[in-house]
Design a protein around this motif. Sequence first.
Motif, short mmCIF file in Angstrom:
data_model
loop_
_atom_site.label_atom_id
_atom_site.label_comp_id
_atom_site.label_asym_id
_atom_site.label_seq_id
_atom_site.Cartn_x
_atom_site.Cartn_y
_atom_site.Cartn_z
N ALA A 104 -4.35 1.80 -12.39
CA ALA A 104 -4.90 0.69 -11.59
C ALA A 104 -4.70 0.96 -10.10
CB ALA A 104 -4.22 -0.62 -11.99
N CYS A 105 -3.55 1.51 -9.73
CA CYS A 105 -3.29 1.86 -8.31
C CYS A 105 -4.28 2.91 -7.83
CB CYS A 105 -1.86 2.41 -8.16
SG CYS A 105 -0.57 1.19 -8.41
N LEU A 120 4.11 5.89 -5.35
CA LEU A 120 4.34 5.92 -6.80
C LEU A 120 3.27 6.72 -7.53
CD1 LEU A 120 5.62 2.28 -7.50
CD2 LEU A 120 6.96 4.39 -7.34
N VAL A 121 2.04 6.68 -7.03
CA VAL A 121 0.96 7.46 -7.63
C VAL A 121 1.14 8.94 -7.31
CG1 VAL A 121 -1.52 7.96 -7.51
CG2 VAL A 121 -0.74 5.60 -7.71
N LYS A 122 1.58 9.22 -6.09
CA LYS A 122 1.73 10.61 -5.61
C LYS A 122 2.92 11.32 -6.26
CE LYS A 122 3.17 11.28 -1.36
NZ LYS A 122 3.20 11.22 0.12
N ASP A 123 3.99 10.57 -6.53
CA ASP A 123 5.23 11.17 -7.05
C ASP A 123 5.04 11.63 -8.49
OD1 ASP A 123 7.88 11.75 -7.85
OD2 ASP A 123 8.67 10.31 -6.41
N LEU A 141 0.82 -1.22 0.00
CA LEU A 141 0.00 0.00 0.00
C LEU A 141 0.86 1.26 0.00
CD1 LEU A 141 -3.07 -0.58 2.35
CD2 LEU A 141 -3.09 -0.16 -0.10
N LYS A 142 1.90 1.27 0.83
CA LYS A 142 2.78 2.43 0.89
C LYS A 142 3.46 2.64 -0.45
CE LYS A 142 3.72 2.13 5.87
NZ LYS A 142 4.72 1.79 6.89
N MET A 143 3.82 1.54 -1.11
CA MET A 143 4.48 1.62 -2.41
C MET A 143 3.57 2.26 -3.46
SD MET A 143 5.84 -1.42 -4.95
CE MET A 143 4.19 -1.82 -5.57
N ILE A 144 2.33 1.76 -3.57
CA ILE A 144 1.46 2.29 -4.62
C ILE A 144 1.05 3.73 -4.33
CG2 ILE A 144 0.68 0.00 -5.35
CD1 ILE A 144 -2.01 0.55 -4.01
#
Length: 430
Positions: free
Chosen positions: A265-266, A203-206, A197-200
């Motif tokens: 998808a994330c 990556l979506v936020k960056d 969860l932290k990863m997606i």
Amino acid sequence: MVAKTNAILKEVLERVEPSDEEKKILENMVKVFDEKLKRLIVKMKNPPEIFIGGSYAKKTLIRKDKYDVDIFLRYGKNYDGKNISEITKCLLKDFKNVLLVHGSRDYFRINMGNNIFIELVPVKKVSSPAGSDNITDLSYSHVKYVNSKIKNKKILDEIKIAKAFCHANNCYGAESYIRGFSGYSLELLVYYYKGFLKMIKELVKDKSEKIIVDIEKKYKNKKDVLIDMNSSKLESPIILVDPTFPQRNALAALSYETFERFKKACGEFLKNPTIKSFEKQKVNLEQIKKNAQSKKHEFVLIEITTEKQEGDIAGSKLLKFYNHLTSEVEKFYELKNKGFNYNGKKSARAFYVLQRKKEIIYFGPYENDEKNVKMFKKEHKNIFVKNKRLFAREKVNFSAKEFFSKWKVKNKRRIKEMSVVGMEFVENLI
């Protein structure tokens, strides 16, 4: 929302975790193969080292219809300059169901039964990753790194969830027809971000043009990564510095197109968590065709076949042809929708939803180019001159099927050069 998300992730893990029975079968198969291989290599003057790798060795394997277990034969310095693929081939002469797989270095796929396959990969034993000739030569250091760093069961489980998510959303695999996340890259990312969860979320936020991840801080700063790493390794949206070989981007194969699909998808999962995000969604061609017809667009489904070996080679050839064909289609039609699906063997299907352009303009030679003017006038009828250059206006008065049929005949030689042996319309969408 948090409770719902956690419940979904728990269910996903239960689904993707191989059963105890499957694990036992896998363990026995690997043991049998390993013992047989040991009996053969012990007879050699300088026996290679057997090393079990991949997701199986890193405890990040997820449930599949078919299981692949990577086993490596690490050949030492005594084999420098020798064809280690040929040596391995000789070792396997008494094995049944062996398939030679061509690649940057040939390897072998052995069918062990029960939908279990051993991929026996000959590699060069290197003391430093810089001495590697091939990406597979780095496999030993990859497994060693992951096993030394990721011992927490929760993180291992989170990696399995990440793999399942990427599988479902067609983002898993570094093969050239996918250009997605490799298993190793997901292991590194989940470890770095401390969970799926932290990863997606990150990556979506960056919104950086290039996301740079340097787990072991091999570089002083992100700027140094961009300066020191080979420019060919910097073309992907994420630069993931390989902790075992800092000059390598572990996500060099990731395309912007795949990454955008992954981020979409994330975003959808974070906004509305559902188990469907972890289930491969079949493209509803019937619905796509129906929608196309309701808007008076043309729908075409074709099957493309290659003569090349199934897997990455066939998949990449078929994708390359599909991309070329798409660029040809766009000269005459507005592309409303398209799709490509490789079946893992020697064929792929592609669909197009098209709207005819009213007309197209052909650029011709300048007026003073007599020879080419004559040829251009012979080929085109509706010609006009602008700024001393000839142009031809042509109406698109043929259907999409007519276009594909004529293009196939006209480009017979080009099709053959692209290793495609079949291109047929598909009427049955099931």
